[in-house]
Design a protein around this motif. Structure first.
Motif, PDB file in Angstrom:
ATOM      1  N   LYS A  72      12.707 -14.725  -8.310  1.00  0.00           N
ATOM      2  CA  LYS A  72      12.058 -14.021  -7.489  1.00  0.00           C
ATOM      3  C   LYS A  72      11.882 -12.556  -7.828  1.00  0.00           C
ATOM      4  O   LYS A  72      11.133 -11.881  -8.085  1.00  0.00           O
ATOM      5  CB  LYS A  72      12.599 -13.871  -6.069  1.00  0.00           C
ATOM      6  N   LYS A  73      13.048 -12.058  -8.381  1.00  0.00           N
ATOM      7  CA  LYS A  73      13.245 -10.818  -8.886  1.00  0.00           C
ATOM      8  C   LYS A  73      12.503 -10.768 -10.351  1.00  0.00           C
ATOM      9  O   LYS A  73      11.914  -9.565 -10.343  1.00  0.00           O
ATOM     10  CB  LYS A  73      14.726 -10.415  -9.175  1.00  0.00           C
ATOM     11  N   LEU A  74      12.528 -11.704 -11.265  1.00  0.00           N
ATOM     12  CA  LEU A  74      11.803 -11.571 -12.414  1.00  0.00           C
ATOM     13  C   LEU A  74      10.428 -11.512 -12.043  1.00  0.00           C
ATOM     14  O   LEU A  74       9.748 -10.738 -12.870  1.00  0.00           O
ATOM     15  CB  LEU A  74      12.297 -12.726 -13.557  1.00  0.00           C
ATOM     16  N   MET A  75       9.902 -12.235 -11.274  1.00  0.00           N
ATOM     17  CA  MET A  75       8.567 -12.401 -10.916  1.00  0.00           C
ATOM     18  C   MET A  75       7.942 -11.166 -10.281  1.00  0.00           C
ATOM     19  O   MET A  75       6.913 -10.561 -10.588  1.00  0.00           O
ATOM     20  CB  MET A  75       7.982 -13.399  -9.952  1.00  0.00           C
ATOM     21  N   GLY A  76       8.683 -10.696  -9.572  1.00  0.00           N
ATOM     22  CA  GLY A  76       8.341  -9.242  -8.822  1.00  0.00           C
ATOM     23  C   GLY A  76       8.273  -8.024  -9.965  1.00  0.00           C
ATOM     24  O   GLY A  76       7.542  -7.395 -10.189  1.00  0.00           O
ATOM     25  N   TRP A  77       9.272  -8.114 -10.879  1.00  0.00           N
ATOM     26  CA  TRP A  77       9.362  -7.035 -12.018  1.00  0.00           C
ATOM     27  C   TRP A  77       8.200  -7.281 -13.039  1.00  0.00           C
ATOM     28  O   TRP A  77       7.546  -6.484 -13.351  1.00  0.00           O
ATOM     29  CB  TRP A  77      10.521  -7.152 -12.775  1.00  0.00           C
ATOM     30  N   LEU A  78       7.922  -8.580 -13.320  1.00  0.00           N
ATOM     31  CA  LEU A  78       6.894  -8.793 -14.191  1.00  0.00           C
ATOM     32  C   LEU A  78       5.721  -8.584 -13.467  1.00  0.00           C
ATOM     33  O   LEU A  78       4.673  -7.990 -14.326  1.00  0.00           O
ATOM     34  CB  LEU A  78       6.904 -10.378 -14.443  1.00  0.00           C
ATOM     35  N   LYS A  79       5.334  -8.740 -12.348  1.00  0.00           N
ATOM     36  CA  LYS A  79       4.168  -8.365 -11.556  1.00  0.00           C
ATOM     37  C   LYS A  79       3.990  -6.895 -11.531  1.00  0.00           C
ATOM     38  O   LYS A  79       2.973  -6.426 -11.856  1.00  0.00           O
ATOM     39  CB  LYS A  79       4.233  -8.801 -10.030  1.00  0.00           C
ATOM     40  N   LYS A  80       5.051  -6.011 -11.360  1.00  0.00           N
ATOM     41  CA  LYS A  80       4.863  -4.690 -11.524  1.00  0.00           C
ATOM     42  C   LYS A  80       4.539  -4.145 -12.751  1.00  0.00           C
ATOM     43  O   LYS A  80       3.711  -3.273 -12.810  1.00  0.00           O
ATOM     44  CB  LYS A  80       6.260  -4.006 -11.092  1.00  0.00           C
ATOM     45  N   ILE A  81       4.988  -4.813 -13.726  1.00  0.00           N
ATOM     46  CA  ILE A  81       4.723  -4.214 -15.073  1.00  0.00           C
ATOM     47  C   ILE A  81       3.352  -4.572 -15.515  1.00  0.00           C
ATOM     48  O   ILE A  81       2.519  -3.867 -16.106  1.00  0.00           O
ATOM     49  CB  ILE A  81       5.778  -4.865 -16.302  1.00  0.00           C
ATOM     50  N   MET A  82       2.946  -5.789 -15.067  1.00  0.00           N
ATOM     51  CA  MET A  82       1.407  -6.257 -15.492  1.00  0.00           C
ATOM     52  C   MET A  82       0.521  -5.405 -14.358  1.00  0.00           C
ATOM     53  O   MET A  82      -0.430  -4.988 -15.132  1.00  0.00           O
ATOM     54  CB  MET A  82       1.128  -7.611 -15.043  1.00  0.00           C
ATOM     55  N   ILE A  83       0.861  -5.025 -13.356  1.00  0.00           N
ATOM     56  CA  ILE A  83      -0.013  -4.038 -12.423  1.00  0.00           C
ATOM     57  C   ILE A  83       0.111  -2.719 -13.348  1.00  0.00           C
ATOM     58  O   ILE A  83      -1.265  -2.137 -13.214  1.00  0.00           O
ATOM     59  CB  ILE A  83       0.356  -3.980 -11.123  1.00  0.00           C
TER      60      ILE A  83
END
Length: 190
Positions: A72-83
């Motif tokens: 969950k933490k990784l997906m949130g961080w990845l999402k933030k970077i992509m946005i």
């Protein structure tokens, strides 16, 4: 994803084997995130790759937790970077409307029944969101889909929070009008 903690540890250690596993495992998720902001498939692919470069070059900043929370933490961080990477590209282009289209195979549907209806509805909504003016579309995506607050959006886009609120309101109005037109057109066919 299995062994996510080991994959994260490998990425922190800059081990290419684990970077490749992570890239291949989350590429689709990253591309879907970027598609909400960038509608040119080729440009979206470039942004995803740039986002992964940023992710891997700053992976030592990621603080893994326990096994159950790491994904969950990784997906949130990845999402933030992509946005953020998408917004940076749009900012450089003065948030100009993209002219590319999403390739048809992205919508390939192997589902039947209710799930197929949901995929069709999703496709129609994505097309309507794509038609919004760029500033409205960006605020709509950030607020409704990605869960940012108006203050966070204001900080990301360098606009007042009030502008974020009014852009969201206007985006919703335009989407409601578009949905009403589609509904009226379907009723006329009956």
């Amino acid at each position: 994803m299995k062994n996510i903690t080991r994959i994260i540890e490998g990425c922190i250690a800059k081990e290419h084997k684990y970077q490749k596993i992570l890239y291949e495992g989350y590429y689709g998720y990253a591309l879907k995130t970027v598609f909400r902001y960038i509608f040119s498939y080729e440009q979206a692919v470039d942004i995803v790759n740039d986002g992964f470069v940023k992710l891997f070059s700053h992976f030592q900043q990621f603080e893994p937790g326990n096994d159950s929370d790491n994904e969950k933490k990784l997906m949130g961080w990845l999402k933030k970077i992509m946005i953020n990477t998408s917004i940076d590209v749009l900012r450089k282009g003065n948030m100009l409307s993209e002219t590319g289209s999403i390739p048809e195979y992205v919508w390939d549907n192997t589902y039947r029944g209710d799930e197929a209806d949901q995929v069709l509805l999703y496709k129609e909504l994505v097309i309507l969101i794509k038609e919004l003016p760029p500033a409205y579309r960006m605020v709509f995506n950030l607020y409704v889909i990605d869960g940012y607050t108006h203050n966070e959006i204001a900080g990301l886009l360098n606009i007042p929070a009030g502008t974020s609120k009014s852009s969201l309101s206007r985006a919703r109005e335009l989407l409601q009008k578009s949905l009403k037109k589609i509904e009226d057109a379907q009723l006329c066919k009956i």
